[in-house]
Design a protein around this motif. Structure first.
Motif, PDB file in Angstrom:
ATOM      1  N   HIS A  97      41.923  29.991  50.633  1.00 38.43           N
ATOM      2  CA  HIS A  97      40.844  30.255  51.582  1.00 38.43           C
ATOM      3  C   HIS A  97      39.614  29.416  51.252  1.00 38.43           C
ATOM      4  O   HIS A  97      39.307  29.157  50.088  1.00 38.43           O
ATOM      5  N   GLU A  98      38.904  29.008  52.290  1.00 37.41           N
ATOM      6  CA  GLU A  98      37.777  28.099  52.127  1.00 37.41           C
ATOM      7  C   GLU A  98      36.705  28.647  51.181  1.00 37.41           C
ATOM      8  O   GLU A  98      36.027  27.871  50.495  1.00 37.41           O
ATOM      9  N   ALA A  99      36.568  29.966  51.091  1.00 37.48           N
ATOM     10  CA  ALA A  99      35.582  30.535  50.169  1.00 37.48           C
ATOM     11  C   ALA A  99      36.060  30.479  48.727  1.00 37.48           C
ATOM     12  O   ALA A  99      35.246  30.514  47.793  1.00 37.48           O
ATOM     13  N   GLY A 100      37.369  30.396  48.525  1.00 37.84           N
ATOM     14  CA  GLY A 100      37.909  30.320  47.180  1.00 37.84           C
ATOM     15  C   GLY A 100      38.124  28.898  46.693  1.00 37.84           C
ATOM     16  O   GLY A 100      38.218  28.665  45.483  1.00 37.84           O
ATOM     17  N   ALA A 101      38.187  27.945  47.634  1.00 37.51           N
ATOM     18  CA  ALA A 101      38.493  26.564  47.261  1.00 37.51           C
ATOM     19  C   ALA A 101      37.537  25.987  46.212  1.00 37.51           C
ATOM     20  O   ALA A 101      37.999  25.333  45.268  1.00 37.51           O
ATOM     21  N   PRO A 102      36.226  26.207  46.305  1.00 38.23           N
ATOM     22  CA  PRO A 102      35.335  25.640  45.276  1.00 38.23           C
ATOM     23  C   PRO A 102      35.654  26.137  43.871  1.00 38.23           C
ATOM     24  O   PRO A 102      35.454  25.412  42.890  1.00 38.23           O
ATOM     25  N   HIS A 103      36.167  27.360  43.757  1.00 37.97           N
ATOM     26  CA  HIS A 103      36.485  27.912  42.442  1.00 37.97           C
ATOM     27  C   HIS A 103      37.790  27.348  41.895  1.00 37.97           C
ATOM     28  O   HIS A 103      38.014  27.364  40.681  1.00 37.97           O
ATOM     29  N   ALA A 104      38.654  26.846  42.774  1.00 39.41           N
ATOM     30  CA  ALA A 104      39.849  26.147  42.311  1.00 39.41           C
ATOM     31  C   ALA A 104      39.480  24.773  41.763  1.00 39.41           C
ATOM     32  O   ALA A 104      40.040  24.307  40.770  1.00 39.41           O
ATOM     33  N   VAL A 105      38.489  24.139  42.399  1.00 41.38           N
ATOM     34  CA  VAL A 105      38.033  22.823  41.958  1.00 41.38           C
ATOM     35  C   VAL A 105      37.213  22.926  40.671  1.00 41.38           C
ATOM     36  O   VAL A 105      37.349  22.107  39.764  1.00 41.38           O
ATOM     37  N   ASP A 106      36.378  23.928  40.596  1.00 47.13           N
ATOM     38  CA  ASP A 106      35.568  24.163  39.395  1.00 47.13           C
ATOM     39  C   ASP A 106      35.658  25.639  39.031  1.00 47.13           C
ATOM     40  O   ASP A 106      34.911  26.464  39.574  1.00 47.13           O
ATOM     41  N   PRO A 107      36.587  26.013  38.138  1.00 45.67           N
ATOM     42  CA  PRO A 107      36.799  27.430  37.831  1.00 45.67           C
ATOM     43  C   PRO A 107      35.825  28.011  36.804  1.00 45.67           C
ATOM     44  O   PRO A 107      36.052  29.112  36.304  1.00 45.67           O
ATOM     45  N   THR A 108      34.735  27.312  36.517  1.00 43.37           N
ATOM     46  CA  THR A 108      33.820  27.749  35.455  1.00 43.37           C
ATOM     47  C   THR A 108      33.322  29.166  35.676  1.00 43.37           C
ATOM     48  O   THR A 108      33.406  30.021  34.784  1.00 43.37           O
ATOM     49  N   SER A 109      32.795  29.452  36.864  1.00 43.09           N
ATOM     50  CA  SER A 109      32.243  30.788  37.109  1.00 43.09           C
ATOM     51  C   SER A 109      33.342  31.834  37.183  1.00 43.09           C
ATOM     52  O   SER A 109      33.155  32.989  36.774  1.00 43.09           O
ATOM     53  N   LEU A 110      34.512  31.443  37.680  1.00 41.05           N
ATOM     54  CA  LEU A 110      35.654  32.359  37.738  1.00 41.05           C
ATOM     55  C   LEU A 110      36.060  32.778  36.328  1.00 41.05           C
ATOM     56  O   LEU A 110      36.265  33.969  36.049  1.00 41.05           O
ATOM     57  N   VAL A 111      36.159  31.810  35.435  1.00 40.82           N
ATOM     58  CA  VAL A 111      36.543  32.102  34.049  1.00 40.82           C
ATOM     59  C   VAL A 111      35.456  32.912  33.350  1.00 40.82           C
ATOM     60  O   VAL A 111      35.743  33.860  32.608  1.00 40.82           O
ATOM     61  N   ARG A 112      34.196  32.567  33.603  1.00 44.09           N
ATOM     62  CA  ARG A 112      33.092  33.295  32.979  1.00 44.09           C
ATOM     63  C   ARG A 112      33.100  34.764  33.406  1.00 44.09           C
ATOM     64  O   ARG A 112      32.950  35.664  32.573  1.00 44.09           O
ATOM     65  N   SER A 113      33.303  35.014  34.695  1.00 48.02           N
ATOM     66  CA  SER A 113      33.332  36.394  35.185  1.00 48.02           C
ATOM     67  C   SER A 113      34.512  37.161  34.594  1.00 48.02           C
ATOM     68  O   SER A 113      34.379  38.319  34.186  1.00 48.02           O
ATOM     69  N   ALA A 114      35.674  36.511  34.550  1.00 44.80           N
ATOM     70  CA  ALA A 114      36.856  37.176  34.005  1.00 44.80           C
ATOM     71  C   ALA A 114      36.684  37.456  32.514  1.00 44.80           C
ATOM     72  O   ALA A 114      37.128  38.503  32.012  1.00 44.80           O
ATOM     73  N   THR A 115      36.036  36.547  31.808  1.00 42.30           N
ATOM     74  CA  THR A 115      35.839  36.737  30.370  1.00 42.30           C
ATOM     75  C   THR A 115      34.950  37.942  30.090  1.00 42.30           C
ATOM     76  O   THR A 115      35.152  38.658  29.102  1.00 42.30           O
ATOM     77  N   ARG A 116      33.981  38.187  30.959  1.00 44.84           N
ATOM     78  CA  ARG A 116      33.131  39.374  30.785  1.00 44.84           C
ATOM     79  C   ARG A 116      33.971  40.651  30.886  1.00 44.84           C
ATOM     80  O   ARG A 116      33.665  41.651  30.237  1.00 44.84           O
ATOM     81  N   ILE A 117      35.012  40.609  31.691  1.00 43.73           N
ATOM     82  CA  ILE A 117      35.859  41.789  31.871  1.00 43.73           C
ATOM     83  C   ILE A 117      36.905  41.894  30.765  1.00 43.73           C
ATOM     84  O   ILE A 117      37.100  42.957  30.177  1.00 43.73           O
ATOM     85  N   TYR A 118      37.581  40.771  30.457  1.00 40.83           N
ATOM     86  CA  TYR A 118      38.767  40.830  29.594  1.00 40.83           C
ATOM     87  C   TYR A 118      38.492  40.442  28.141  1.00 40.83           C
ATOM     88  O   TYR A 118      39.310  40.740  27.266  1.00 40.83           O
ATOM     89  N   GLY A 119      37.388  39.755  27.896  1.00 41.30           N
ATOM     90  CA  GLY A 119      37.009  39.415  26.533  1.00 41.30           C
ATOM     91  C   GLY A 119      38.101  38.676  25.782  1.00 41.30           C
ATOM     92  O   GLY A 119      38.648  37.665  26.256  1.00 41.30           O
ATOM     93  N   ASP A 120      38.473  39.189  24.590  1.00 40.92           N
ATOM     94  CA  ASP A 120      39.435  38.527  23.721  1.00 40.92           C
ATOM     95  C   ASP A 120      40.851  38.521  24.288  1.00 40.92           C
ATOM     96  O   ASP A 120      41.727  37.824  23.750  1.00 40.92           O
ATOM     97  N   GLU A 121      41.085  39.277  25.368  1.00 35.05           N
ATOM     98  CA  GLU A 121      42.430  39.328  25.949  1.00 35.05           C
ATOM     99  C   GLU A 121      42.664  38.237  26.993  1.00 35.05           C
ATOM    100  O   GLU A 121      43.760  38.144  27.544  1.00 35.05           O
ATOM    101  N   MET A 122      41.649  37.416  27.276  1.00 39.02           N
ATOM    102  CA  MET A 122      41.762  36.412  28.333  1.00 39.02           C
ATOM    103  C   MET A 122      43.000  35.529  28.166  1.00 39.02           C
ATOM    104  O   MET A 122      43.789  35.353  29.098  1.00 39.02           O
ATOM    105  N   ASP A 123      43.170  34.960  26.967  1.00 32.02           N
ATOM    106  CA  ASP A 123      44.264  34.011  26.786  1.00 32.02           C
ATOM    107  C   ASP A 123      45.618  34.710  26.869  1.00 32.02           C
ATOM    108  O   ASP A 123      46.559  34.196  27.487  1.00 32.02           O
ATOM    109  N   THR A 124      45.714  35.891  26.257  1.00 34.86           N
ATOM    110  CA  THR A 124      46.979  36.629  26.278  1.00 34.86           C
ATOM    111  C   THR A 124      47.385  36.989  27.701  1.00 34.86           C
ATOM    112  O   THR A 124      48.554  36.865  28.089  1.00 34.86           O
ATOM    113  N   LEU A 125      46.408  37.448  28.486  1.00 36.10           N
ATOM    114  CA  LEU A 125      46.717  37.884  29.847  1.00 36.10           C
ATOM    115  C   LEU A 125      46.920  36.711  30.797  1.00 36.10           C
ATOM    116  O   LEU A 125      47.875  36.704  31.587  1.00 36.10           O
TER     117      LEU A 125
END
Length: 310
Positions: A97-125
């Motif tokens: 979707h066009e609103a998600g496309a920028p995050h596929a090109v630059d996932p920095t904010s996506l990863v940052r948000s997910a890291t706040r939720i999952y912390g040390d489990e990010m890589d495992t999950l």
């Protein structure tokens, strides 16, 4: 090792069980034959890439034949592997979707948000999240008709679970790749519940999206969590009913001063009791992994607070 749920559902559409965190029937990817190689609809997280490749082999699909990736939205259990796969398959492109496309090109904010939720489990999950070159990302919008190697796929904008969520209507089969908006249903259970993670659950929009799916009268829904559903009306009705039940009860509990732990305990108890009543206790752990209770509460509480502010 490919699981029993990895199989052809028809002559040209198959399902791959990604065996997420070693558990069957939690995350599915779908493969479709086209006149231009193969298409994957949902790719799962990077942590399940090897299961995806093994699943393709089990179906007799050469990985290098994959030319098209389509994802319903940019949550990591749906799109996380896309960057790594695009590096492996230089001739593939990604539809999102066009609103998600920028995050596929630059996932920095996506990863940052997910890291706040999952912390040390990010890589495992989720594994490694890589950026995708912009020229290989195809933004899509409601009503688009995609020609995927001769297959016609209609894009249906279906927010509610996520603001960047779409479903793909495969016109020839009249099947819909429904992502998360049509709910979570873990076989052999027939219970359908709404996955409600933060940040942008929107209940009225979700009901509108369920109506959108009903209106095209599909013969089958293909759920990412998990598998094909032929009782389309029953599935969509259950998702809407559970969504309204959760919202009403959580709103009442919040009004009484309940804290987050109390809300999580209520939701877990609710789901487990309903599964037990239906004799579906074998599916309990897979439900909890597909839509963790804590995340479900966080998404609903955020929605209720935004609703009350409005």
């Amino acid at each position: 090792m490919a699981l029993a749920d990895t199989r052809w559902l028809s002559g040209d559409i198959g399902i791959i069980d990604l065996n997420f965190q070693g558990m069957p029937r939690v995350i599915a990817a779908y493969v479709a034959r086209t006149d231009d190689g193969a298409a994957l609809i949902e790719v799962g997280p990077a942590s399940t890439i090897e299961a995806l490749i093994e699943g393709l082999a089990a179906l007799g699909v050469e990985p290098d034949a994959v030319r098209h990736l389509l994802v319903t939205h940019i949550h990591l259990d749906h799109v996380g592997a896309a960057g790594l796969l695009m590096d492996r398959w230089p001739h593939a492109n990604l539809s999102v979707h066009e609103a998600g496309a920028p995050h596929a090109v630059d996932p920095t904010s996506l990863v940052r948000s997910a890291t706040r939720i999952y912390g040390d489990e990010m890589d495992t999950l989720w594994g490694e999240i890589r950026a995708i070159p912009a020229e290989r990302v195809r933004p899509v919008a409601d009503g688009d008709e995609l020609n995927i190697g001769g297959r016609k796929m209609r894009v249906l904008y279906t927010p509610g679970h996520a603001s960047h969520h779409v479903a793909y209507h495969d016109v020839a089969s009249n099947w819909v790749f429904a992502g998360d908006v049509a709910g979570v249903r873990i076989p052999p259970s027939r219970m359908a519940i709404p996955p409600t993670p933060p940040p942008d659950v929107d209940v009225p929009l979700w009901h509108d999206s369920l109506s959108t799916l009903r209106a095209i009268q599909p013969d089958r829904l293909l759920l990412t969590h998990f598998g094909p559903v032929d009782d389309v009306d029953g599935q969509l009705s259950d998702v809407g009913r559970h969504l309204d039940d959760w919202v009403a009860n959580i709103a009442a509990l919040l009004a009484s001063g309940a804290d987050r732990d109390t809300l999580i305990a209520w939701l877990e108890s609710r789901v487990r009791a309903q599964l037990s009543a239906a004799g579906d206790v074998a599916s309990e752990d897979a439900f909890a992994l597909a839509t963790p209770y804590g995340m479900a509460i966080d998404g609903l509480v955020r929605y209720l607070r935004k609703r009350d502010e409005r």
